[in-house]
Design a protein around this motif. Structure first.
Motif, PDB file in Angstrom:
ATOM      1  N   ASN A   1      -5.866  -5.403  10.014  1.00  0.00           N
ATOM      2  CA  ASN A   1      -7.284  -5.672   9.480  1.00  0.00           C
ATOM      3  C   ASN A   1      -7.862  -4.292   9.307  1.00  0.00           C
ATOM      4  OD1 ASN A   1      -8.513  -7.786   9.037  1.00  0.00           O
ATOM      5  ND2 ASN A   1      -9.570  -7.991  11.076  1.00  0.00           N
ATOM      6  N   ARG A   2      -7.002  -3.197   8.574  1.00  0.00           N
ATOM      7  CA  ARG A   2      -7.875  -2.157   8.128  1.00  0.00           C
ATOM      8  C   ARG A   2      -7.821  -2.254   6.696  1.00  0.00           C
ATOM      9  NH1 ARG A   2      -3.949   1.414  11.424  1.00  0.00           N
ATOM     10  NH2 ARG A   2      -5.037   1.881  13.167  1.00  0.00           N
ATOM     11  N   LYS A   3      -8.911  -1.691   6.015  1.00  0.00           N
ATOM     12  CA  LYS A   3      -9.092  -1.645   4.608  1.00  0.00           C
ATOM     13  C   LYS A   3      -8.107  -0.714   3.985  1.00  0.00           C
ATOM     14  CE  LYS A   3     -12.307   0.248   1.887  1.00  0.00           C
ATOM     15  NZ  LYS A   3     -11.986   0.066   0.541  1.00  0.00           N
ATOM     16  N   ALA A   4      -7.322  -1.212   3.183  1.00  0.00           N
ATOM     17  CA  ALA A   4      -6.170  -0.536   2.594  1.00  0.00           C
ATOM     18  C   ALA A   4      -6.114  -0.788   0.887  1.00  0.00           C
ATOM     19  CB  ALA A   4      -4.839  -0.822   3.131  1.00  0.00           C
ATOM     20  N   LYS A   5      -5.527   0.328   0.233  1.00  0.00           N
ATOM     21  CA  LYS A   5      -5.531   0.138  -1.042  1.00  0.00           C
ATOM     22  C   LYS A   5      -3.974  -0.304  -1.336  1.00  0.00           C
ATOM     23  CE  LYS A   5      -6.719   2.711  -5.314  1.00  0.00           C
ATOM     24  NZ  LYS A   5      -6.654   4.271  -5.913  1.00  0.00           N
ATOM     25  N   TYR A   6      -4.094  -1.503  -2.192  1.00  0.00           N
ATOM     26  CA  TYR A   6      -2.942  -2.307  -2.165  1.00  0.00           C
ATOM     27  C   TYR A   6      -2.487  -1.872  -3.969  1.00  0.00           C
ATOM     28  CZ  TYR A   6      -2.388  -4.483   1.767  1.00  0.00           C
ATOM     29  OH  TYR A   6      -2.169  -4.808   3.549  1.00  0.00           O
ATOM     30  N   TYR A   7      -1.061  -1.713  -4.308  1.00  0.00           N
ATOM     31  CA  TYR A   7      -0.577  -1.341  -5.432  1.00  0.00           C
ATOM     32  C   TYR A   7       0.226  -2.695  -5.807  1.00  0.00           C
ATOM     33  CZ  TYR A   7      -2.299   3.179  -5.190  1.00  0.00           C
ATOM     34  OH  TYR A   7      -3.184   4.127  -4.844  1.00  0.00           O
ATOM     35  N   ARG A   8       0.039  -3.033  -7.480  1.00  0.00           N
ATOM     36  CA  ARG A   8       0.887  -4.191  -7.766  1.00  0.00           C
ATOM     37  C   ARG A   8       1.400  -3.536  -9.057  1.00  0.00           C
ATOM     38  NH1 ARG A   8      -2.668  -9.025  -7.987  1.00  0.00           N
ATOM     39  NH2 ARG A   8      -3.754  -7.638  -9.614  1.00  0.00           N
ATOM     40  N   LEU A   9       2.783  -3.994  -9.670  1.00  0.00           N
ATOM     41  CA  LEU A   9       3.279  -3.833 -10.700  1.00  0.00           C
ATOM     42  C   LEU A   9       2.496  -4.628 -11.946  1.00  0.00           C
ATOM     43  CD1 LEU A   9       5.704  -1.827 -11.304  1.00  0.00           C
ATOM     44  CD2 LEU A   9       7.156  -4.027 -11.339  1.00  0.00           C
TER      45      LEU A   9
ATOM     46  N   HIS B   1       0.943  -1.024   0.020  1.00  0.00           N
ATOM     47  CA  HIS B   1       0.023  -0.041   0.224  1.00  0.00           C
ATOM     48  C   HIS B   1       0.978   1.250   0.176  1.00  0.00           C
ATOM     49  CE1 HIS B   1       0.895  -0.347   4.203  1.00  0.00           C
ATOM     50  NE2 HIS B   1       0.318  -1.316   4.362  1.00  0.00           N
ATOM     51  N   GLY B   2       0.132   2.481  -0.416  1.00  0.00           N
ATOM     52  CA  GLY B   2       0.982   3.716  -0.270  1.00  0.00           C
ATOM     53  C   GLY B   2       1.939   4.157   0.706  1.00  0.00           C
ATOM     54  N   TYR B   3       1.318   3.677   2.139  1.00  0.00           N
ATOM     55  CA  TYR B   3       2.062   4.124   3.204  1.00  0.00           C
ATOM     56  C   TYR B   3       3.460   3.337   3.131  1.00  0.00           C
ATOM     57  CZ  TYR B   3       3.370   4.518   7.948  1.00  0.00           C
ATOM     58  OH  TYR B   3       4.106   4.778   9.412  1.00  0.00           O
ATOM     59  N   GLY B   4       3.236   1.960   2.866  1.00  0.00           N
ATOM     60  CA  GLY B   4       4.405   0.963   2.865  1.00  0.00           C
ATOM     61  C   GLY B   4       5.408   1.444   1.724  1.00  0.00           C
ATOM     62  N   ILE B   5       5.029   1.881   0.632  1.00  0.00           N
ATOM     63  CA  ILE B   5       5.882   2.243  -0.479  1.00  0.00           C
ATOM     64  C   ILE B   5       6.677   3.499   0.106  1.00  0.00           C
ATOM     65  CG2 ILE B   5       6.051   3.133  -2.863  1.00  0.00           C
ATOM     66  CD1 ILE B   5       3.354   1.676  -3.306  1.00  0.00           C
ATOM     67  N   GLY B   6       5.960   4.396   0.692  1.00  0.00           N
ATOM     68  CA  GLY B   6       6.721   5.561   1.097  1.00  0.00           C
ATOM     69  C   GLY B   6       7.630   5.289   2.087  1.00  0.00           C
ATOM     70  N   ARG B   7       7.168   4.397   2.978  1.00  0.00           N
ATOM     71  CA  ARG B   7       8.255   3.961   4.055  1.00  0.00           C
ATOM     72  C   ARG B   7       9.309   3.310   3.576  1.00  0.00           C
ATOM     73  NH1 ARG B   7       5.874   0.719   9.207  1.00  0.00           N
ATOM     74  NH2 ARG B   7       6.207  -0.948   7.353  1.00  0.00           N
ATOM     75  N   TRP B   8       9.058   2.308   2.591  1.00  0.00           N
ATOM     76  CA  TRP B   8      10.469   1.536   2.123  1.00  0.00           C
ATOM     77  C   TRP B   8      11.409   2.514   1.304  1.00  0.00           C
ATOM     78  CZ3 TRP B   8      12.731   0.289  -2.501  1.00  0.00           C
ATOM     79  CH2 TRP B   8      13.612  -0.879  -2.634  1.00  0.00           C
TER      80      TRP B   8
ATOM     81  N   ILE C   1       0.744   0.418 -12.908  1.00  0.00           N
ATOM     82  CA  ILE C   1       0.788  -0.451 -11.821  1.00  0.00           C
ATOM     83  C   ILE C   1      -0.930  -0.551 -11.639  1.00  0.00           C
ATOM     84  CG2 ILE C   1       2.484   0.602 -10.429  1.00  0.00           C
ATOM     85  CD1 ILE C   1       0.641   2.558  -9.108  1.00  0.00           C
ATOM     86  N   ASP C   2      -1.458  -1.581 -10.655  1.00  0.00           N
ATOM     87  CA  ASP C   2      -2.813  -1.973 -10.676  1.00  0.00           C
ATOM     88  C   ASP C   2      -2.953  -1.823  -9.465  1.00  0.00           C
ATOM     89  OD1 ASP C   2      -4.201  -2.825 -12.725  1.00  0.00           O
ATOM     90  OD2 ASP C   2      -3.715  -4.766 -12.559  1.00  0.00           O
ATOM     91  N   ALA C   3      -4.333  -1.461  -9.092  1.00  0.00           N
ATOM     92  CA  ALA C   3      -4.678  -1.196  -7.587  1.00  0.00           C
ATOM     93  C   ALA C   3      -5.901  -1.924  -7.009  1.00  0.00           C
ATOM     94  CB  ALA C   3      -5.056   0.273  -7.449  1.00  0.00           C
ATOM     95  N   GLU C   4      -5.755  -2.414  -6.051  1.00  0.00           N
ATOM     96  CA  GLU C   4      -7.221  -3.261  -5.457  1.00  0.00           C
ATOM     97  C   GLU C   4      -6.912  -3.043  -4.091  1.00  0.00           C
ATOM     98  OE1 GLU C   4      -6.857  -7.463  -5.985  1.00  0.00           O
ATOM     99  OE2 GLU C   4      -4.880  -7.400  -5.253  1.00  0.00           O
ATOM    100  N   TRP C   5      -8.510  -3.068  -3.512  1.00  0.00           N
ATOM    101  CA  TRP C   5      -8.671  -2.983  -2.177  1.00  0.00           C
ATOM    102  C   TRP C   5      -8.423  -4.211  -1.534  1.00  0.00           C
ATOM    103  CZ3 TRP C   5      -9.333   1.781   0.439  1.00  0.00           C
ATOM    104  CH2 TRP C   5      -9.326   2.636  -0.403  1.00  0.00           C
ATOM    105  N   GLY C   6      -7.750  -4.148  -0.080  1.00  0.00           N
ATOM    106  CA  GLY C   6      -7.709  -5.196   0.695  1.00  0.00           C
ATOM    107  C   GLY C   6      -7.323  -4.940   2.301  1.00  0.00           C
TER     108      GLY C   6
END
Lengths: 883, 113
Positions: B70-78, B24-31, B60-65
């Protein structure tokens, strides 16, 4: 609102904003959690997270903007994708049902093609505006005599011009013939016109200019027509300013009219200017001028009619003697041009509409049949969640694809059709050669196509999607409502049959007319006869003797040509030339001027009857000795004249007189009776005729005949003497033009061209209609068989023979066709009245045409039904039952 | 200066991050910040427009997960396309970065004409 709930909403409407909000909220939440885990208190952590994030509103806006753009793009792609899917599915279906596809495409191609082709011709001849400026305001002002329209006098023209309040410009047009003595001498139709003529009928000249107001006959100028400029002067643009000799006088060419300048039916090739002489402006007795005018922009035809009637009434007050039974009529120019072909074209347009109706009937019934047979498929798709609108769209896509393909094929057929019509069209139909696939016609074809596709696709589409799934799946596609739909299709087929019969009967009537006409005895033998028309100019052939000497010299040359067996000349030969009506008195009978017998007089040379093959029924033909000066005056009369004048009495030896200078008789003895001749063409009556040796022409006869003679040469087979005859004429007098040199066969063919053209058009439309009706009944019966495969299987399992099955199916077809034929017969009985004027030798209620039409239609219908019937009878019962 | 440079390279870095799998976006930024350290410290918010741009470009593709918490987050994928673009850009970018580095660390004086 929980995010899950919002996601669910997105099934109905995209909500990019909520998505962005959710995502950014998640980010802040995570950051806050992390900061809190690092020992920060919640409030500070929240502020720190926001600070780290940066410009929240701007980021949010940018994200939403991007997301919305993406959303739009996706939706567009999706629509295209659906359309592509629909199209691919439709194409696959089309390929899977070649019979259905073929039937529809053929129907559309033929229906639209035939319609467009004939509409193109009608459009060009009838509907397209004339090329002239303000063409709607151009009128012909005719003097009326009893019921006829005719030319007007110079006095009428002058008064109309000077006194009218509704006319902008007036012009005189008068036909003449001109000898062009430039190079090869040639005789032309021409017209002398007042300079204003080209203001009334104005199209920008192709070259040069038209006449100036002050130009007249003394100006020695001329405007050439486009065809003359091309054929005689090789479209040489340096012609302007050049001098050409017209009937011996040098004239300067000042202009060339454009190709679009539609000539009057007289088909003149050049124009010269003239002005009325002073004496002519007050002459009300010589009705020799054709008057054209342009109405003022504000005036209507009715106003002009009233205006001119008032002026003409004034003339009547002043010169009542000249105005006996005379009046005036204002006629729109367009109707002058197309008048005679009017009825024929409307009949054709009607026939075309019928063909289109049959075609539409086919399309509707085929699509309806298809929709019905797919009820099960549609029901399942509906059950699996296919939205109704999606199903309708699928069905519409299919119809549109069919319509477009059919329309394209139709345009191709139309192009061929137009080429065919123009190629075989007679010379007499104005502007026919200009007919082509025009934008209007393309629009018409497209409209017809779209109408077929959308309207007729929509109806079955909506009906098909309104499917009761339960009953559909339970009955396996056989529900009681199918019966109603069968009835709709049945009605369509009955209608098609009826319309097709009207077309067939009409075509039959015309074909039979053409056949009867072909069998009419001409009374002469046109084979291997070549004709040449010559008019001797008065300047060099002023006396009767000079004319006769000239004719003899030319005739000697013609007879001497190699290949010529016989040669002669006459003021009139069958199909050509003029004869003059005279009153005749008979020797030994009381002379009663009120009760004169009429005869058409023609002057002939010896061997006239032999050359043209007119039989002598009684007495003898004209001998060479009858032509020597001083020989006794003798004549040959035809059968009609003999019977009308003498009844059963023997006319040989009787003496008649006519065309005398004073009331004293000049007796001429009847030495022979000739057979009757269809001198004016096959369609005309047989008038009483008198043949006089040209050397015994009544005084003043030659000027009355314009000193014109038609030379005829009977040749051996396969010898063309047209060029040789022109050369022979040149040997005698190099300045003499031959008006026209043609074989009599060609002239006969031309005289029948219009009729043949119409017959051909209506016959091809009739056959198109027949073919379409056959396709229609075939489609419906094939479907009928298809729907009843199960029933047929049961019947066969229970012992029905294949013959029974064929009978069952064919009976069904015969029932439909029978009702259609009865209705069509009634309709045709009423409709063929419109054809009356185009028929010959039969009336519009000719039983043979009706009976043959009905039989042909029935045979074709049963034939078309038989194919699927055979297929039905070969159905293995087990297959039908397990299906 | 720092931001402008980043703006162009941010997208490449996001793509690179996603080669490790969906995030998710937060994870990408942190990495990215973990890898780049303080030199690449940026406003966290600027990551998101870049993500949306990449999604629109189909990289990139996005989907909610659901996240680990256990929070709803938007996940990105190449996407495959994104992977191709990344491969091409990494080479270009490293070449560029190397070149810039060479220029900036050079000790040779420019020759005078």
């Amino acid at each position: 609102m929980t995010p899950t709930w919002r996601r669910y909403l997105r099934f109905w409407r995209p909500d990019a904003r909520a998505d962005v909000d959710d995502e950014l909220a998640f980010h802040l939440q995570e950051r806050v959690d992390e900061l809190v885990a690092g020992g920060m208190d919640t409030r500070t952590a929240r502020a720190e997270a926001l600070r780290l994030f940066g410009d929240m509103p701007r980021v949010k806006d940018e994200c939403i903007e991007e997301a919305l753009k993406l959303e739009t793009e996706m939706r567009r792609l999706e629509t295209l994708d659906v359309l592509k899917q629909d199209a691919i599915y439709a194409l696959r279906l089309m390929r899977a049902h070649p019979t259905f596809t073929g039937a529809i495409l053929l129907t559309l191609a033929l229906g639209i093609g035939a319609t467009t082709a004939v509409f193109s011709v009608v459009n060009t001849v009838l509907l397209r505006p004339l090329p002239y400026r303000d063409a709607d305001r151009i009128v012909w002002i005719a003097e009326k005599f009893r019921d006829g329209r005719g030319s007007a006098s110079g006095g009428h023209f002058t008064d109309w011009t000077n006194q009218s309040r509704t006319l902008e410009t007036t012009a005189i047009w008068q036909q003449r013939t001109i000898n062009l003595t430039e190079g090869e001498p040639e005789r032309f139709r021409a017209a002398r016109v007042t300079p204003s003529f080209f203001n009334v009928l104005y199209v920008r000249p192709a070259l040069g200019r038209y006449f100036l107001p002050e130009e007249n006959a003394d100006s020695r100028v001329t405007v050439l027509s486009y065809p003359l400029w091309v054929s005689r002067f090789n479209a040489d643009s340096s012609i302007i300013g050049r001098q050409i000799r017209l009937s011996g006088e040098p004239h300067t060419v000042i202009g060339v009219a454009p190709a679009t300048f539609t000539l009057t039916q007289f088909d003149e090739r050049l124009w010269t200017p003239f002005a009325l002489a002073t004496a002519q402006t007050t002459n009300y007795g010589a009705h020799t001028f054709v008057v054209f005018a342009k109405l003022k922009a504000t005036a209507t035809i009715e106003q002009a009619q009233a205006d001119l009637a008032a002026i003409t009434e004034g003339i009547r007050q002043r010169v009542p003697d000249e105005m006996n039974e005379r009046g005036v009529e204002v006629v729109p120019y367009r109707s002058v041009l197309v008048g005679s072909v009017d009825t024929q074209l409307w009949v054709l347009l009607g026939a075309v509409t019928f063909v289109l109706l049959i075609g539409c009937g086919n399309v509707v019934s085929l699509l309806l049949a298809r929709a019905t047979s797919r009820r099960k498929e549609i029901a399942i798709r509906g059950a699996l969640g296919g939205a109704r609108i999606r199903l309708v769209r699928q069905l519409l896509t299919e119809s549109m694809l069919l319509a477009i393909a059919g329309g394209l094929a139709g345009i191709a057929v139309a192009k061929l059709g137009i080429r065919f019509l123009v190629g075989f069209g007679p010379a007499g139909v104005p502007r026919l050669d200009l007919a082509g696939l025009s934008w209007e016609v393309l629009g018409f074809a497209t409209a017809a196509t779209l109408l077929c596709g959308v309207v007729f696709g929509l109806v079955p589409a909506f009906r098909a999607t309104r499917v009761d799934l339960q009953s559909e799946l339970r009955d396996g596609g056989r529900s009681s409502r199918g019966v109603i739909r069968d009835r709709v299709r049945g009605t369509l087929i009955v209608g098609e049959m009826a319309v097709a019969l009207v077309l067939l009967v009409s075509a039959g009537l015309l074909l039979r007319s053409a056949y009867l006409l072909q069998r009419v005895e001409l009374g002469f033998d046109p084979t291997n006869v070549t004709m040449m028309r010559v008019a001797l100019p008065a300047i060099r052939y002023d006396s009767a003797e000079a004319v006769q000497a000239g004719v003899t010299r030319i005739l000697d040359q013609v007879r001497a040509l190699p290949g010529v067996q016989l040669g002669a000349a006459g003021t009139r030969v069958p199909m050509w030339g003029g004869s003059i009506d005279i009153g005749v008195r008979v020797d030994g009978r009381a002379f009663n001027p009120k009760d004169l017998l009429i005869g058409h007089v023609r002057l002939v040379t010896d061997q006239y009857f032999e050359t043209i093959g007119i039989p002598i029924l009684r007495g003898r033909s004209l001998k060479a000795s009858d032509f020597t000066p001083g020989a006794p005056s003798v004549v040959v009369v035809n059968e009609t004249f003999a019977r009308r004048t003498f009844g059963e009495e023997n006319p040989i030896g009787k003496r008649i007189s006519g065309w005398t200078r004073d009331s004293l008789p000049e007796w001429r003895e009847i030495v022979g009776v000739s057979g009757n001749v269809r001198a004016f063409g096959r369609e005309n009556e047989l008038p009483p005729e008198i043949y006089m040796p040209m050397t015994h022409a009544p005084a003043g006869a030659w000027p009355a005949y314009n000193r014109s003679m038609t030379f005829i040469a009977k040749t051996r087979t396969d010898v063309s003497v047209t060029a040789a005859m022109r050369a022979a004429l040149k040997n005698v007098d190099a300045e003499l033009p031959a008006f026209d040199v043609q074989t009599m066969d060609d002239v006969l063919v031309q005289s029948m061209a219009t009729r043949r053209f119409n017959t051909m058009l209506l016959t091809s439309l009739g056959l198109t209609g027949l073919l379409l009706a056959a396709i229609g009944i075939y489609g419906v019966i094939a479907f009928f068989v298809n729907q009843r495969t199960h029933e047929i299987g049961v019947r066969m399992a229970l012992g029905a023979t294949s013959r029974n099955v064929v009978a069952l199916v064919v009976q069904h077809a015969a029932g439909l066709a029978g009702v259609g034929i009865i209705l069509g017969g009634l309709a045709a009985y009423w409709a063929t009245k419109a054809l009356s004027g185009m028929l010959f030798g039969i009336n519009a209620r000719d039983p043979l045409a009706f009976v043959v039409g009905a039989i042909v239609l029935l045979a074709v219908a049963l034939g078309a039904a038989w194919i699927p019937a055979r297929r039905a009878s070969r159905v293995p019962p087990i297959l039908a039952l397990t299906e | 200066m720092k931001n402008e440079l980043l703006h162009g390279t941010l997208e490449v870095m996001i793509l690179k991050t996603l080669t490790w799998g969906r995030l998710h976006g937060y994870g990408i930024g942190r990495w990215i910040m973990e890898q780049g350290g303080d030199a690449l410290r940026i406003e966290e918010g600027s990551l998101y427009p870049a993500l949306y741009r990449l999604e629109r470009k189909g990289l990139i593709d996005a989907e909610w997960g659901l996240s680990e918490k256990n929070r709803k987050a938007k996940y990105y994928r190449l996407t495959p396309k994104g992977r191709r673009v990344l491969t091409a850009n990494v080479t270009t970018w490293t070449d560029f970065a190397t070149a810039v580095g060479r220029v900036l660390s050079s000790v040779d004086a420019p020759s005078r004409a």
